[in-house]
Motif scaffolding. Structure first.
Motif, PDB file in Angstrom:
ATOM      1  N   ASN A  18      17.775  -8.973  -9.475  1.00 30.24           N
ATOM      2  CA  ASN A  18      16.849 -10.094  -9.737  1.00 30.24           C
ATOM      3  C   ASN A  18      16.624 -11.048  -8.572  1.00 30.24           C
ATOM      4  O   ASN A  18      16.189 -12.169  -8.772  1.00 30.24           O
ATOM      5  N   LYS A  19      16.932 -10.625  -7.364  1.00 30.34           N
ATOM      6  CA  LYS A  19      16.678 -11.487  -6.201  1.00 30.34           C
ATOM      7  C   LYS A  19      15.485 -10.929  -5.431  1.00 30.34           C
ATOM      8  O   LYS A  19      15.296  -9.722  -5.355  1.00 30.34           O
ATOM      9  N   TYR A  20      14.710 -11.839  -4.876  1.00 32.84           N
ATOM     10  CA  TYR A  20      13.546 -11.426  -4.098  1.00 32.84           C
ATOM     11  C   TYR A  20      13.610 -12.069  -2.730  1.00 32.84           C
ATOM     12  O   TYR A  20      14.084 -13.180  -2.581  1.00 32.84           O
ATOM     13  N   LYS A  21      13.098 -11.344  -1.746  1.00 34.97           N
ATOM     14  CA  LYS A  21      13.025 -11.954  -0.422  1.00 34.97           C
ATOM     15  C   LYS A  21      11.565 -11.979   0.010  1.00 34.97           C
ATOM     16  O   LYS A  21      10.779 -11.116  -0.375  1.00 34.97           O
ATOM     17  N   ASP A  22      11.226 -13.011   0.776  1.00 35.52           N
ATOM     18  CA  ASP A  22       9.858 -13.087   1.270  1.00 35.52           C
ATOM     19  C   ASP A  22       9.607 -11.865   2.125  1.00 35.52           C
ATOM     20  O   ASP A  22      10.378 -11.551   3.026  1.00 35.52           O
ATOM     21  N   PHE A  23       8.537 -11.166   1.808  1.00 33.63           N
ATOM     22  CA  PHE A  23       8.255  -9.900   2.474  1.00 33.63           C
ATOM     23  C   PHE A  23       7.140 -10.071   3.491  1.00 33.63           C
ATOM     24  O   PHE A  23       7.269  -9.739   4.653  1.00 33.63           O
ATOM     25  N   LYS A  24       6.029 -10.622   3.061  1.00 33.28           N
ATOM     26  CA  LYS A  24       4.936 -10.854   4.005  1.00 33.28           C
ATOM     27  C   LYS A  24       3.932 -11.818   3.414  1.00 33.28           C
ATOM     28  O   LYS A  24       3.906 -12.055   2.209  1.00 33.28           O
ATOM     29  N   GLU A  25       3.116 -12.353   4.299  1.00 37.06           N
ATOM     30  CA  GLU A  25       2.018 -13.204   3.864  1.00 37.06           C
ATOM     31  C   GLU A  25       0.738 -12.522   4.310  1.00 37.06           C
ATOM     32  O   GLU A  25       0.604 -12.150   5.471  1.00 37.06           O
ATOM     33  N   ILE A  26      -0.151 -12.321   3.371  1.00 43.01           N
ATOM     34  CA  ILE A  26      -1.418 -11.672   3.698  1.00 43.01           C
ATOM     35  C   ILE A  26      -2.450 -12.764   3.943  1.00 43.01           C
ATOM     36  O   ILE A  26      -2.772 -13.529   3.044  1.00 43.01           O
ATOM     37  N   THR A  27      -2.905 -12.835   5.173  1.00 47.58           N
ATOM     38  CA  THR A  27      -3.844 -13.896   5.543  1.00 47.58           C
ATOM     39  C   THR A  27      -5.224 -13.338   5.876  1.00 47.58           C
ATOM     40  O   THR A  27      -6.177 -14.083   6.029  1.00 47.58           O
ATOM     41  N   ASN A  28      -5.314 -12.021   5.994  1.00 41.17           N
ATOM     42  CA  ASN A  28      -6.582 -11.376   6.302  1.00 41.17           C
ATOM     43  C   ASN A  28      -7.543 -11.543   5.120  1.00 41.17           C
ATOM     44  O   ASN A  28      -7.270 -11.078   4.018  1.00 41.17           O
ATOM     45  N   ASN A  29      -8.668 -12.230   5.380  1.00 41.53           N
ATOM     46  CA  ASN A  29      -9.604 -12.554   4.284  1.00 41.53           C
ATOM     47  C   ASN A  29     -10.111 -11.333   3.541  1.00 41.53           C
ATOM     48  O   ASN A  29     -10.275 -11.358   2.331  1.00 41.53           O
ATOM     49  N   GLU A  30     -10.401 -10.258   4.281  1.00 39.60           N
ATOM     50  CA  GLU A  30     -10.900  -9.037   3.653  1.00 39.60           C
ATOM     51  C   GLU A  30      -9.866  -8.477   2.682  1.00 39.60           C
ATOM     52  O   GLU A  30     -10.196  -8.061   1.576  1.00 39.60           O
ATOM     53  N   GLN A  31      -8.608  -8.469   3.116  1.00 34.70           N
ATOM     54  CA  GLN A  31      -7.545  -7.931   2.269  1.00 34.70           C
ATOM     55  C   GLN A  31      -7.330  -8.804   1.039  1.00 34.70           C
ATOM     56  O   GLN A  31      -7.178  -8.297  -0.077  1.00 34.70           O
ATOM     57  N   VAL A  32      -7.336 -10.112   1.251  1.00 32.13           N
ATOM     58  CA  VAL A  32      -7.163 -11.038   0.124  1.00 32.13           C
ATOM     59  C   VAL A  32      -8.302 -10.841  -0.874  1.00 32.13           C
ATOM     60  O   VAL A  32      -8.084 -10.769  -2.086  1.00 32.13           O
ATOM     61  N   LYS A  33      -9.520 -10.711  -0.347  1.00 36.49           N
ATOM     62  CA  LYS A  33     -10.684 -10.519  -1.209  1.00 36.49           C
ATOM     63  C   LYS A  33     -10.563  -9.222  -2.008  1.00 36.49           C
ATOM     64  O   LYS A  33     -10.885  -9.159  -3.187  1.00 36.49           O
ATOM     65  N   LYS A  34     -10.094  -8.180  -1.349  1.00 35.01           N
ATOM     66  CA  LYS A  34      -9.937  -6.867  -1.995  1.00 35.01           C
ATOM     67  C   LYS A  34      -8.933  -6.956  -3.149  1.00 35.01           C
ATOM     68  O   LYS A  34      -9.184  -6.458  -4.242  1.00 35.01           O
ATOM     69  N   VAL A  35      -7.797  -7.604  -2.893  1.00 37.73           N
ATOM     70  CA  VAL A  35      -6.794  -7.752  -3.952  1.00 37.73           C
ATOM     71  C   VAL A  35      -7.379  -8.560  -5.107  1.00 37.73           C
ATOM     72  O   VAL A  35      -7.214  -8.216  -6.271  1.00 37.73           O
ATOM     73  N   LYS A  36      -8.115  -9.633  -4.756  1.00 41.01           N
ATOM     74  CA  LYS A  36      -8.754 -10.456  -5.796  1.00 41.01           C
ATOM     75  C   LYS A  36      -9.712  -9.621  -6.640  1.00 41.01           C
ATOM     76  O   LYS A  36      -9.742  -9.733  -7.854  1.00 41.01           O
ATOM     77  N   GLU A  37     -10.499  -8.769  -5.979  1.00 40.07           N
ATOM     78  CA  GLU A  37     -11.445  -7.907  -6.700  1.00 40.07           C
ATOM     79  C   GLU A  37     -10.712  -6.992  -7.670  1.00 40.07           C
ATOM     80  O   GLU A  37     -11.121  -6.825  -8.815  1.00 40.07           O
ATOM     81  N   ILE A  38      -9.634  -6.379  -7.186  1.00 41.46           N
ATOM     82  CA  ILE A  38      -8.864  -5.475  -8.043  1.00 41.46           C
ATOM     83  C   ILE A  38      -8.332  -6.241  -9.256  1.00 41.46           C
ATOM     84  O   ILE A  38      -8.473  -5.812 -10.400  1.00 41.46           O
ATOM     85  N   ILE A  39      -7.751  -7.415  -8.997  1.00 49.25           N
ATOM     86  CA  ILE A  39      -7.175  -8.233 -10.074  1.00 49.25           C
ATOM     87  C   ILE A  39      -8.264  -8.685 -11.056  1.00 49.25           C
ATOM     88  O   ILE A  39      -8.086  -8.619 -12.265  1.00 49.25           O
ATOM     89  N   ASP A  40      -9.395  -9.151 -10.506  1.00 55.25           N
ATOM     90  CA  ASP A  40     -10.476  -9.662 -11.362  1.00 55.25           C
ATOM     91  C   ASP A  40     -11.104  -8.559 -12.204  1.00 55.25           C
ATOM     92  O   ASP A  40     -11.691  -8.819 -13.243  1.00 55.25           O
TER      93      ASP A  40
END
Length: 115
Positions: A18-40
């Motif tokens: 049950n422990k998590y470590k910070d893995f990465k931060e996605i700052t690329n707008n295209e990638q963020v938008k893509k994930v948002k599209e999938i989620i939406d």
């Protein structure tokens, strides 16, 4: 508000229960938008699921502008035993979905940076 830039903060499960470590931060707008599209695009099932193990990854969308107050939704992600699909849960909202192979690989590639 919709156009405000966001990042995705990804945490990966560590070998510690049950422990998590910070893995990465996605700052690329295209990638963020893509994930948002999938989620939406997801037709979430209303289900309170009890997964057999902690999520492999968790992620949240964060606004780059610190003045924007938004409740962060925590998405938890499990990789299927065959490693070909992912399951997503929003625990706080009792929502669950298993994505098809294509969406799974798209999402996983962005979040993990690999295949």
């Amino acid at each position: 508000m919709e156009d405000e830039e966001q990042n995705i903060e990804v945490q990966k499960s560590s070998s510690d229960e049950n422990k998590y470590k910070d893995f990465k931060e996605i700052t690329n707008n295209e990638q963020v938008k893509k994930v948002k599209e999938i989620i939406d695009d997801i037709d979430w099932e209303n289900a309170k699921v009890d997964m057999v193990r902690p999520a492999d990854y968790r992620f949240v969308f964060q606004f780059k502008n610190p003045e924007i107050e938004a409740k962060a939704v925590l998405y938890e992600l499990w990789i299927s035993p065959n490693k070909d699909k992912v399951e997503l849960v929003i625990d706080a909202e009792s929502k669950y979905i298993q994505l098809d192979k294509n969406k799974s690989s798209e999402l996983f590639e962005i979040l993990d940076g690999g295949k």
